[in-house]
Design a protein around this motif. Sequence first.
Motif, PDB file in Angstrom:
ATOM      1  N   SER A  82       0.846  -1.195   0.000  1.00  0.00           N
ATOM      2  CA  SER A  82       0.000   0.000   0.000  1.00  0.00           C
ATOM      3  C   SER A  82       0.878   1.240   0.000  1.00  0.00           C
ATOM      4  O   SER A  82       2.101   1.170   0.046  1.00  0.00           O
ATOM      5  CB  SER A  82      -0.936  -0.010   1.215  1.00  0.00           C
ATOM      6  OG  SER A  82      -0.179  -0.009   2.412  1.00  0.00           O
ATOM      7  N   GLY A  83       0.223   2.396  -0.054  1.00  0.00           N
ATOM      8  CA  GLY A  83       0.960   3.649  -0.056  1.00  0.00           C
ATOM      9  C   GLY A  83       1.392   4.048  -1.452  1.00  0.00           C
ATOM     10  O   GLY A  83       0.866   3.557  -2.456  1.00  0.00           O
ATOM     11  N   SER A  84       2.365   4.932  -1.527  1.00  0.00           N
ATOM     12  CA  SER A  84       2.847   5.455  -2.804  1.00  0.00           C
ATOM     13  C   SER A  84       4.299   5.066  -3.012  1.00  0.00           C
ATOM     14  O   SER A  84       5.121   5.191  -2.095  1.00  0.00           O
ATOM     15  CB  SER A  84       2.702   6.978  -2.834  1.00  0.00           C
ATOM     16  OG  SER A  84       3.238   7.511  -4.017  1.00  0.00           O
ATOM     17  N   ILE A  85       4.630   4.599  -4.213  1.00  0.00           N
ATOM     18  CA  ILE A  85       6.005   4.253  -4.567  1.00  0.00           C
ATOM     19  C   ILE A  85       6.324   4.917  -5.903  1.00  0.00           C
ATOM     20  O   ILE A  85       5.568   4.798  -6.866  1.00  0.00           O
ATOM     21  CB  ILE A  85       6.200   2.726  -4.675  1.00  0.00           C
ATOM     22  CG1 ILE A  85       6.005   2.070  -3.314  1.00  0.00           C
ATOM     23  CG2 ILE A  85       7.596   2.398  -5.224  1.00  0.00           C
ATOM     24  CD1 ILE A  85       6.104   0.557  -3.326  1.00  0.00           C
ATOM     25  N   ARG A  86       7.432   5.627  -5.932  1.00  0.00           N
ATOM     26  CA  ARG A  86       7.858   6.326  -7.156  1.00  0.00           C
ATOM     27  C   ARG A  86       9.077   5.636  -7.728  1.00  0.00           C
ATOM     28  O   ARG A  86      10.051   5.392  -7.024  1.00  0.00           O
ATOM     29  CB  ARG A  86       8.166   7.797  -6.854  1.00  0.00           C
ATOM     30  CG  ARG A  86       8.646   8.592  -8.059  1.00  0.00           C
ATOM     31  CD  ARG A  86       8.853  10.048  -7.708  1.00  0.00           C
ATOM     32  NE  ARG A  86       7.578  10.695  -7.386  1.00  0.00           N
ATOM     33  CZ  ARG A  86       7.483  11.970  -7.059  1.00  0.00           C
ATOM     34  NH1 ARG A  86       8.562  12.741  -7.007  1.00  0.00           N
ATOM     35  NH2 ARG A  86       6.291  12.494  -6.794  1.00  0.00           N
ATOM     36  N   ILE A  87       9.017   5.326  -9.020  1.00  0.00           N
ATOM     37  CA  ILE A  87      10.125   4.666  -9.689  1.00  0.00           C
ATOM     38  C   ILE A  87      10.570   5.494 -10.888  1.00  0.00           C
ATOM     39  O   ILE A  87       9.747   5.937 -11.690  1.00  0.00           O
ATOM     40  CB  ILE A  87       9.752   3.226 -10.119  1.00  0.00           C
ATOM     41  CG1 ILE A  87      10.908   2.572 -10.879  1.00  0.00           C
ATOM     42  CG2 ILE A  87       8.471   3.198 -10.948  1.00  0.00           C
ATOM     43  CD1 ILE A  87      10.734   1.088 -11.079  1.00  0.00           C
ATOM     44  N   GLY A  88      11.862   5.738 -10.989  1.00  0.00           N
ATOM     45  CA  GLY A  88      12.424   6.463 -12.112  1.00  0.00           C
ATOM     46  C   GLY A  88      12.979   5.490 -13.141  1.00  0.00           C
ATOM     47  O   GLY A  88      13.493   4.428 -12.793  1.00  0.00           O
ATOM     48  N   ALA A  89      12.874   5.856 -14.417  1.00  0.00           N
ATOM     49  CA  ALA A  89      13.340   4.955 -15.471  1.00  0.00           C
ATOM     50  C   ALA A  89      13.627   5.740 -16.737  1.00  0.00           C
ATOM     51  O   ALA A  89      13.006   6.777 -16.987  1.00  0.00           O
ATOM     52  CB  ALA A  89      12.295   3.879 -15.753  1.00  0.00           C
ATOM     53  N   PRO A  90      14.560   5.250 -17.578  1.00  0.00           N
ATOM     54  CA  PRO A  90      14.737   5.861 -18.900  1.00  0.00           C
ATOM     55  C   PRO A  90      13.456   5.705 -19.694  1.00  0.00           C
ATOM     56  O   PRO A  90      12.687   4.761 -19.486  1.00  0.00           O
ATOM     57  CB  PRO A  90      15.904   5.056 -19.492  1.00  0.00           C
ATOM     58  CG  PRO A  90      15.946   3.782 -18.712  1.00  0.00           C
ATOM     59  CD  PRO A  90      15.452   4.107 -17.351  1.00  0.00           C
ATOM     60  N   ASP A  91      13.196   6.637 -20.623  1.00  0.00           N
ATOM     61  CA  ASP A  91      11.853   6.679 -21.189  1.00  0.00           C
ATOM     62  C   ASP A  91      11.510   5.486 -22.067  1.00  0.00           C
ATOM     63  O   ASP A  91      10.332   5.182 -22.250  1.00  0.00           O
ATOM     64  CB  ASP A  91      11.590   8.009 -21.905  1.00  0.00           C
ATOM     65  CG  ASP A  91      12.472   8.245 -23.114  1.00  0.00           C
ATOM     66  OD1 ASP A  91      12.094   9.063 -23.957  1.00  0.00           O
ATOM     67  OD2 ASP A  91      13.543   7.617 -23.209  1.00  0.00           O
ATOM     68  N   GLY A  92      12.493   4.766 -22.596  1.00  0.00           N
ATOM     69  CA  GLY A  92      12.167   3.552 -23.341  1.00  0.00           C
ATOM     70  C   GLY A  92      11.519   2.508 -22.447  1.00  0.00           C
ATOM     71  O   GLY A  92      10.471   1.949 -22.754  1.00  0.00           O
ATOM     72  N   CYS A  93      12.147   2.264 -21.310  1.00  0.00           N
ATOM     73  CA  CYS A  93      11.592   1.327 -20.332  1.00  0.00           C
ATOM     74  C   CYS A  93      10.271   1.846 -19.780  1.00  0.00           C
ATOM     75  O   CYS A  93       9.301   1.099 -19.626  1.00  0.00           O
ATOM     76  CB  CYS A  93      12.598   1.123 -19.205  1.00  0.00           C
ATOM     77  SG  CYS A  93      12.034   0.080 -17.848  1.00  0.00           S
ATOM     78  N   ALA A  94      10.220   3.158 -19.495  1.00  0.00           N
ATOM     79  CA  ALA A  94       9.016   3.745 -18.908  1.00  0.00           C
ATOM     80  C   ALA A  94       7.832   3.689 -19.858  1.00  0.00           C
ATOM     81  O   ALA A  94       6.687   3.556 -19.423  1.00  0.00           O
ATOM     82  CB  ALA A  94       9.293   5.189 -18.497  1.00  0.00           C
TER      83      ALA A  94
END
Length: 309
Positions: free
Chosen positions: A95-107
């Motif tokens: 639960s809650g909020s999780i932020r994940i960063g990624a290069p835009d191809g993967c994203a």
Amino acid sequence: MADNWDDLRVFLGVARGQSLSAAGRILKIDPATVGRRVARLEHTIGTALFAKSPLGYELSAAGARLLPLAEQAEQTMGAASDLLGTQGLAGQDISGSIRIGAPDGCANFLLPQVCAQIVAQNPELDIQIVALPRVVNLSKREADMAITVSAPTAGRLTVQKLSDYKLHLAATPSYLQGRPELKSLADLSQHRMIGYIPDMIFDKELDYLGALGVERVPLASNSVSVQFNAIRQGAGLGIVHDFALPAAPELRRVLMSDISLTRSFYLVRHSSDRRLQRLNRFAERLVAGIRAEIARLETWCAQQDAPHA
């Protein structure tokens, strides 16, 4: 104690965002409230924690000493929240909020479907995907974790290899029709190339065309998604992730015996976050989902190239 922790949380937001407005966005409170809370904490401690500069709010000597203690408190509160949140749930739900960063191809081509599956199984979870054509700064808490194309070697980080993936040169049949035949790498000089802006390549692993000896890129972008759409429009030849090709079945891979690139994705996290079971469970599902999705999409590509009876 709750008020003390809340003030430390605001302190961390300003230290990472280096401004009241940036901290407000991180914490989802207005900048004026951020300023009042920082002032309250400074009054309680009896010393200034920040110095205003042209670059924003910089830590004072006292603030720099407080920072590791505040981060330790953050980890302790996170671990306590994990423990309380998983009681009675057998530790399965997230639960809650999780932020994940990624290069835009993967994203763009992997994370939407993988994260959709995870939130479907965890209805109390919010996932935020930060797609950036650069390396996500975890030390400033731009994200809880990040996917990268190179394994970082500095910082207090844990690094886990996610998966290899393949890339090939591709174009539309409409672009290829009537243009010089592609028989070898030497023929690329007769074609319009699409790729990264050379001086904006943020990781050496992304310098695909440079490795092929291509010196001029007539149509370039710092975004792999923009490149992909330019190739789809028949504007030229470009390197494409195999896992993106099912989104554009009209594209054709060319010179496959000469150009077949393999790269890797890595999951990067703060070392101290290993104690947070909520993030651990999310990471497990993310890793499994990305591996399965790359395998599924690359299998689709292989089936398209297989000779039909």
